[in-house]
Structure formats: C-alpha cells, structure tokens
Write an enzyme that holds these catalytic residues in place. Structure first.
Site, PDB file in Angstrom:
ATOM      1  CG  ASN A 198     127.887  31.951  97.971  1.00 33.27           C
ATOM      2  OD1 ASN A 198     127.295  30.903  97.727  1.00 33.27           O
ATOM      3  ND2 ASN A 198     128.659  32.092  99.023  1.00 33.27           N
ATOM      4  CE  LYS A 209     130.992  36.281 104.587  1.00 31.13           C
ATOM      5  NZ  LYS A 209     131.477  35.318 105.570  1.00 31.13           N
ATOM      6  CG  PHE A 235     119.139  36.123  99.390  1.00 31.15           C
ATOM      7  CD1 PHE A 235     120.131  36.756 100.124  1.00 31.15           C
ATOM      8  CD2 PHE A 235     118.880  36.578  98.099  1.00 31.15           C
ATOM      9  CE1 PHE A 235     120.845  37.830  99.597  1.00 31.15           C
ATOM     10  CE2 PHE A 235     119.588  37.655  97.551  1.00 31.15           C
ATOM     11  CZ  PHE A 235     120.565  38.279  98.307  1.00 31.15           C
ATOM     12  CD  GLU A 286     132.712  23.297 102.670  1.00 37.40           C
ATOM     13  OE1 GLU A 286     131.956  22.830 101.807  1.00 37.40           O
ATOM     14  OE2 GLU A 286     133.777  22.750 102.992  1.00 37.40           O
ATOM     15  CE  LYS A 289     131.735  30.187  99.810  1.00 36.11           C
ATOM     16  NZ  LYS A 289     130.754  29.165 100.018  1.00 36.11           N
ATOM     17  CG  ASP A 338     135.982  28.952 118.460  1.00 39.51           C
ATOM     18  OD1 ASP A 338     135.991  30.001 119.139  1.00 39.51           O
ATOM     19  OD2 ASP A 338     135.388  28.848 117.374  1.00 39.51           O
ATOM     20  N   GLY A 341     132.777  26.859 113.990  1.00 40.32           N
ATOM     21  CA  GLY A 341     131.451  27.334 113.593  1.00 40.32           C
ATOM     22  C   GLY A 341     130.760  26.429 112.595  1.00 40.32           C
ATOM     23  CE1 TYR A 342     124.731  26.900 112.105  1.00 36.62           C
ATOM     24  CE2 TYR A 342     125.910  28.780 112.989  1.00 36.62           C
ATOM     25  CZ  TYR A 342     124.807  27.951 112.996  1.00 36.62           C
ATOM     26  OH  TYR A 342     123.794  28.163 113.889  1.00 36.62           O
ATOM     27  CE  LYS A 391     109.349  26.630  98.045  1.00 36.89           C
ATOM     28  NZ  LYS A 391     108.058  27.005  97.480  1.00 36.89           N
ATOM     29  CB  CYS A 400     127.386  32.775 102.206  1.00 37.45           C
ATOM     30  SG  CYS A 400     128.418  31.773 103.249  1.00 37.45           S
TER      31      CYS A 400
END
Length: 463
Positions: free
Chosen positions: A225, A280, A273, A162, A221, A35, A12-13, A268, A277
């Site tokens: 976020n 979640k 948003f 990540e 992490k 995958d 994935g991403y 901004k 991520c």
C-alpha cells in the site's frame, strides 16, 4: 486438517465480499459472517439482494446465490466461534485518536476484544487468520492473549492480508495476483498454513499462493500500500509543476508509463487518494519505524501523506481563488463523494476535506453521488469535529439527480470518477448554471476540449 466450517468476525468491506467468494467456490464449507452491529447483519440478510450494505459490482448476485445455503450472516458471535475450525478476523483497525501513537498507530482494541472472545469461547483447537490490515507483530499479541487463557486449546495464528481493491473486489478475489499466507515455521504452524492453502486452492492456482513467515506477510501488506500510494503522490507532485509550465500531466504520465520498468498503473493525477488503507497503513509504517528509531525511514514515508494532504488543500484553494476569492453564499456542486468509483465507501475520501475547506469559507454545497447517502456524508463531516452537526447540515444538501444538483450553481467540482458523469448532457447542465460556469475536474475525467466548446471555464489537475 480438512476445513469444513469457517467463521469470519467482521461484516465489512473485507469480510463480506471475501467470505461470499469462499462460500461460492467451496460449497463443502459452511461460512458464517458475524458482527455485533445488528443493523449491518440485518442489511446483509435483506430479502432484496440489491440492498446489501456494500456496493461492489457483481457482489449481490454471488451473495444471492449462496446465502442461506452455505453462507450465513449472524449476530451470534459465540456460536460461530465455537463451531468453526478456522476463524478470520476482519474487524476495523482505524488510526488511534487518543493516547500514545495518536494520529499514527493502529487502534487494536477491536482485535484484542476478538482474541479475548475467541479465547473465552473455544473448546477445540482453532486456526486464527488475521485479515484486517495490521501493524507488524500483531500476531504476537494475539498469540499471547490466546495462549494464556489456560483452557488447553491450541491456537495457530496466520497472517493472510487482503489485497483487494474496492470497486473491483469481486474480480480481485476471483482472480488474485497472489494470495499471501504467513505462519510459524513450526510443524503445527506449517500444517495450519496448508489447511488455509487448501481452501484457496479450490479456485486459485497453487503457484499464486505465497507462503512466508508471519512478519514478512504482515509487512508485505503495509509495503504494497505504501508503494501504491507513493506513486499517486509522486504523479500529483508533478501535476503542480505541470500547471506552472506548459506541460500536461496526462502526456507526462503516458510517456513515463510506457517505460516497462515503471508501468502505467497508479499514474493518474487527481485531487488525492482516499480509502481506508493507504493513509492508515503508511501512518502505521511511520509509527513502527519511529518506534525502532528509524527516523529517516519514517520521514521518507510520511512525505507521501504530506503530499496527499497538500493536493486536497490545493484543490479547494484553487476553487476559492478562481471564484474571485470568495465562495461565501455560493452554491458549489460536488459530483461524487465516494473515495473512488464503483464503491459506496467514503473513508478518507478527498471530497470530505475539500467540502470541509469550502464550508469554512461559507459555501453552500450541493451534492450528487449515485451510491452515497446524505446520512453518511454528514457523519463523515461530523467526524472531523470542525463545527457542530447542525452547521454541517445547514451547509450541505444532497439531490436525487445531477441536474438538480447543478441548477443555479456557480461551480461544479468532480471528486469521484464515476463513469456515468461522462455521459451527462453537459450542455443542459451549462444552460442551468450561473455564468461564468466553472468546472473543476479533480479526476481529469471529462474531455477538456468539449467542455470548453460548450462554454465552461474548465480546469483540470496538472494542465
């Protein structure tokens, strides 16, 4: 242990771009991305490199350079696990939609299936690296599954979250602020950390590689976020106050951003948003806090999500109110569906929720996004289960050009900050629209003065 063979579960991403960079920077390492989704792997292997499934500036050139040399995409999960010394787990960990923790806790079934598969196949010692964003103490669960398989293989679990941002993933991976690696404090744990450090050290200066215990790494992490999302919700909260007064949110953001203690990033004001991520991870944090009985801490972080939902709802409400309190049967053009520019990722995009509200009001939505397909858009709307697929299909249409999408439209809503939107012939768009021609700029992207001079009734966030 010198690493020469890496496997990544999940294309994935996170998995795709990260492994492409590792392969490019470490020609001595064989990297295989696996995958179970056959179509996704086929897309990664597409001879036409511009058709790989993830759009990120610069990614297809890198994949084109190393694919078939030391970067491979495959559906043969067992073979890749068996051959690898180091296994990255990069599978999806969505918010649970059922059972205990529904709507908050992370759904770890994919992670557990990975762990069981690794346990079943492995004949030699492995280092397992958590790359997916996970709730704290997931490593413990993975370790328990792996250690109880009884085939005598030793596993070390590392957490290596990540921090890339979609849209700038390639640059973020090539030049990261920091690489965080958490592991056990035992000798074996420290050796595993060093093995992964040596992989990254092929291109990342060692002073930017941070070593911690597993729990600190996992929690860092979620905290990173949560702090970023909190800044967005904070500026958005002030944008509503600006709209009620003579203040301008862009001027306020500039003024506070010049304070070196605050800094100018993530200030901004926008329609809210999105992305896979922020929401979640905060919900995860809230769930963990509640599980430990820390209700005040949980309430504090949950407010960031409440504010974000409010900002999206406020935007759709404003469109309806401005259009004389009815959008029934009206054509409303959406420019942008991706959650941000330079990506085709639509997860949690504000556009989904604004569209859902407007379809409830019987609007007809005309869409143009340079990278997102109508199939994806319909799947995003169907996921909300507000109405049938057929109803969604009849209320939204996508167009090949922005000019077609805007023709005979009552209003335009800008929902993604694609740079190309600034370059359009706005006079031509104005001439083709029904009058008065409204523009609701959910990203504060366009020049208000110019838009008003053309004749638009122009509204932006926070002014």
């Amino acid at each position: 242990m010198k690493i020469t063979n890496i496997c990544c579960i999940g294309a994935g991403y996170v998995g795709g771009p990260t492994m492409a960079i590792i392969a490019e920077k470490c020609p001595h390492i064989k990297v295989t991305v696996v995958d179970l989704n056959e179509k996704r792997i086929a897309d990664w292997n597409d001879p036409n490199i511009s058709k790989i499934p993830i759009y990120e500036p610069g990614l297809n050139e890198i994949v084109g350079k190393v694919r078939g040399k030391n970067l491979f995409f495959s559906t043969d999960v067992d073979k890749a696990i068996d051959e690898a010394q180091l296994i990255f787990i990069s599978v999806n960990t969505p918010t649970k939609t059922y059972g205990t923790g529904k709507g908050m806790a992370a759904d770890l079934k994919h992670i557990e299936l990975c762990a069981r598969q690794i346990a079943k196949v492995s004949k030699t010692d492995k280092i397992i690296v958590e790359k997916s964003t996970l709730p704290v103490r997931t490593a413990e669960a993975i370790k328990s599954i792996l250690d109880n398989t009884g085939n005598g293989v030793q596993f070390q679990i590392l957490s290596n979250p990540e921090f890339l941002a979609e849209g700038t993933a390639v640059q973020d991976l090539l030049n990261p602020d920091r690489v965080l690696i958490g592991g056990e404090t035992t000798q074996k744990g420290q050796e595993a950390i060093e093995a992964l450090v040596e992989v990254y050290a092929n291109w990342v200066p060692k002073d930017r590689i941070l070593k911690t215990n597993v729990w600190s790494s996992e929690l860092s992490k979620l905290t990173a976020n949560a702090f970023l999302a909190q800044r967005v919700s904070s500026i958005n909260a002030m944008s509503e106050l600006c709209e009620k007064t003579e203040a301008d949110i862009n001027e306020v953001a500039k003024a506070i951003g010049m304070d070196s203690r605050i800094g100018s990033k993530f200030l901004k004001a926008s329609v809210g948003f999105g992305g896979s991520c922020f929401q979640k991870d905060i919900l995860n944090l809230v769930y963990i806090c509640k599980a430990f009985g820390l209700n005040e801490v949980a309430d504090y972080w949950e407010q960031v999500i409440i504010m974000n939902d409010h900002q999206k709802r406020r935007f759709s409400k404003k469109i309806v109110q401005t259009l004389y309190n009815t959008v029934s049967g009206k054509k409303i053009t959406f420019l942008g569906w991706a959650f941000k520019k330079d990506t085709n990722d639509t997860r949690e995009s504000a556009a989904i929720y604004v569209a859902d509200d407007l379809i409830n009001e019987q609007a007809n939505i005309a869409l143009f996004d340079p990278q997102v397909t109508l199939t994806q858009v319909l799947s995003d709307l169907d996921y909300l289960e507000t109405r049938t697929s057929a109803q969604n299909e009849s209320n939204i249409q996508s167009f090949k050009t922005p000019y077609e999408a805007c023709e005979k439209s009552h209003a335009i809503a800008i929902l993604t900050e694609w740079d190309e939107f600034k370059e359009y012939d706005w006079k031509k768009i104005y001439d083709s629209m029904l009058k008065p021609a409204f523009v609701f700029d959910g990203r504060n992207l366009l020049d208000a003065k110019k838009m008003k001079e053309i004749g638009f009734v122009y509204q932006s966030i926070g002014s």
